[in-house]
Design an enzyme around this catalytic site. Sequence first.
Site, PDB file in Angstrom:
ATOM      1  N   TYR A 124      -2.713   0.428  10.489  1.00  0.00           N
ATOM      2  CA  TYR A 124      -2.467   0.241   9.056  1.00  0.00           C
ATOM      3  C   TYR A 124      -1.216   1.003   8.624  1.00  0.00           C
ATOM      4  O   TYR A 124      -0.355   0.461   7.926  1.00  0.00           O
ATOM      5  CB  TYR A 124      -3.681   0.719   8.258  1.00  0.00           C
ATOM      6  CG  TYR A 124      -3.676   0.292   6.807  1.00  0.00           C
ATOM      7  CD1 TYR A 124      -3.910  -1.029   6.455  1.00  0.00           C
ATOM      8  CD2 TYR A 124      -3.465   1.216   5.788  1.00  0.00           C
ATOM      9  CE1 TYR A 124      -3.915  -1.426   5.122  1.00  0.00           C
ATOM     10  CE2 TYR A 124      -3.477   0.838   4.460  1.00  0.00           C
ATOM     11  CZ  TYR A 124      -3.697  -0.482   4.126  1.00  0.00           C
ATOM     12  OH  TYR A 124      -3.703  -0.873   2.807  1.00  0.00           O
ATOM     13  N   LYS A 135       2.027  -1.233   7.506  1.00  0.00           N
ATOM     14  CA  LYS A 135       2.382  -1.163   6.095  1.00  0.00           C
ATOM     15  C   LYS A 135       3.782  -0.578   5.898  1.00  0.00           C
ATOM     16  O   LYS A 135       4.494  -0.956   4.966  1.00  0.00           O
ATOM     17  CB  LYS A 135       1.333  -0.359   5.320  1.00  0.00           C
ATOM     18  CG  LYS A 135       0.001  -1.092   5.163  1.00  0.00           C
ATOM     19  CD  LYS A 135       0.159  -2.411   4.417  1.00  0.00           C
ATOM     20  CE  LYS A 135      -1.164  -3.114   4.173  1.00  0.00           C
ATOM     21  NZ  LYS A 135      -1.024  -4.372   3.414  1.00  0.00           N
ATOM     22  N   SER A 188       0.823  -1.210   0.000  1.00  0.00           N
ATOM     23  CA  SER A 188       0.000   0.000   0.000  1.00  0.00           C
ATOM     24  C   SER A 188       0.858   1.262   0.000  1.00  0.00           C
ATOM     25  O   SER A 188       1.966   1.293   0.549  1.00  0.00           O
ATOM     26  CB  SER A 188      -0.949   0.033   1.202  1.00  0.00           C
ATOM     27  OG  SER A 188      -1.560   1.305   1.353  1.00  0.00           O
TER      28      SER A 188
END
Length: 266
Positions: free
Chosen positions: A152, A156, A139
């Site tokens: 997140y 990531k 991502s």
Amino acid sequence: MDLRGKVVVITGAAGGIGAAMARRFADAGVTGLVLADLDGTGVEDLAQSINRGLTRAVTCDVTDPAQVAALVDAAHETFGPVDLFCSNAGITTGTGLDTTDETWDRAWSINVHAHVAAARAVLPSMLDRGAGYLLQTCSAAGLLTAVGDAPYAVTKHAAVAFAEWLSMTYGDRGIRVSALCPQGVRTPMLDTGLARGHAGAHITAAAGEILTPEQVADAVVDGLAAERFLILPHPEVATYQQRKAEDPDRWLSSMRKLITRVASGA
């Protein structure tokens, strides 16, 4: 990497980017696709829709290293050595400091530790052959940030760091590594975030073009062919990353203003 004649494993394959990659890789001429997901019914339906002789569906919880190892064994038994392992499963949380320890642990397990388990399972045979490819879905949040989603953003970033480590450690031994870092993609993950009013999902949707999973899969094929470490379906992410590196204070200030603007509905 030329995908023709290759054996490929994809996790998180029942929908979204994973399913789109599976279809695109089949069109590119792979000889074996092992499609894995916690949603066993969904991944079985996908396998049948592509080509039952070309595919094998495996129900797999990527947070369990034993299941990931069994997934690689299943690929070897069905099609032979794995040429490309796509570690694609991931989750968002939409939470910040209020995130529970259990949610943090799950984010680490899926967004980071699953990549580690995949590498442990598949690298030995690749190193024995002196060839192999790892594709990790990381991502744009792994290069920039994820507004409104601390787990997140953090996991990531860690996923990108692990991909970098793999590349510099094993690149001279025939192992290629790519980190797939898209921005907004029309997947259930983004749609769910929008429906729940997550600030990060709304900022992602407003930040640029929302690509289809099929567009991302096309970018993946191009990136694999060029063996690029960073595969950026949204090219502008490279510009954002450069600005962040050149002037972190200015970048953080701009992000604060963006958060305020979104919060006010402006």
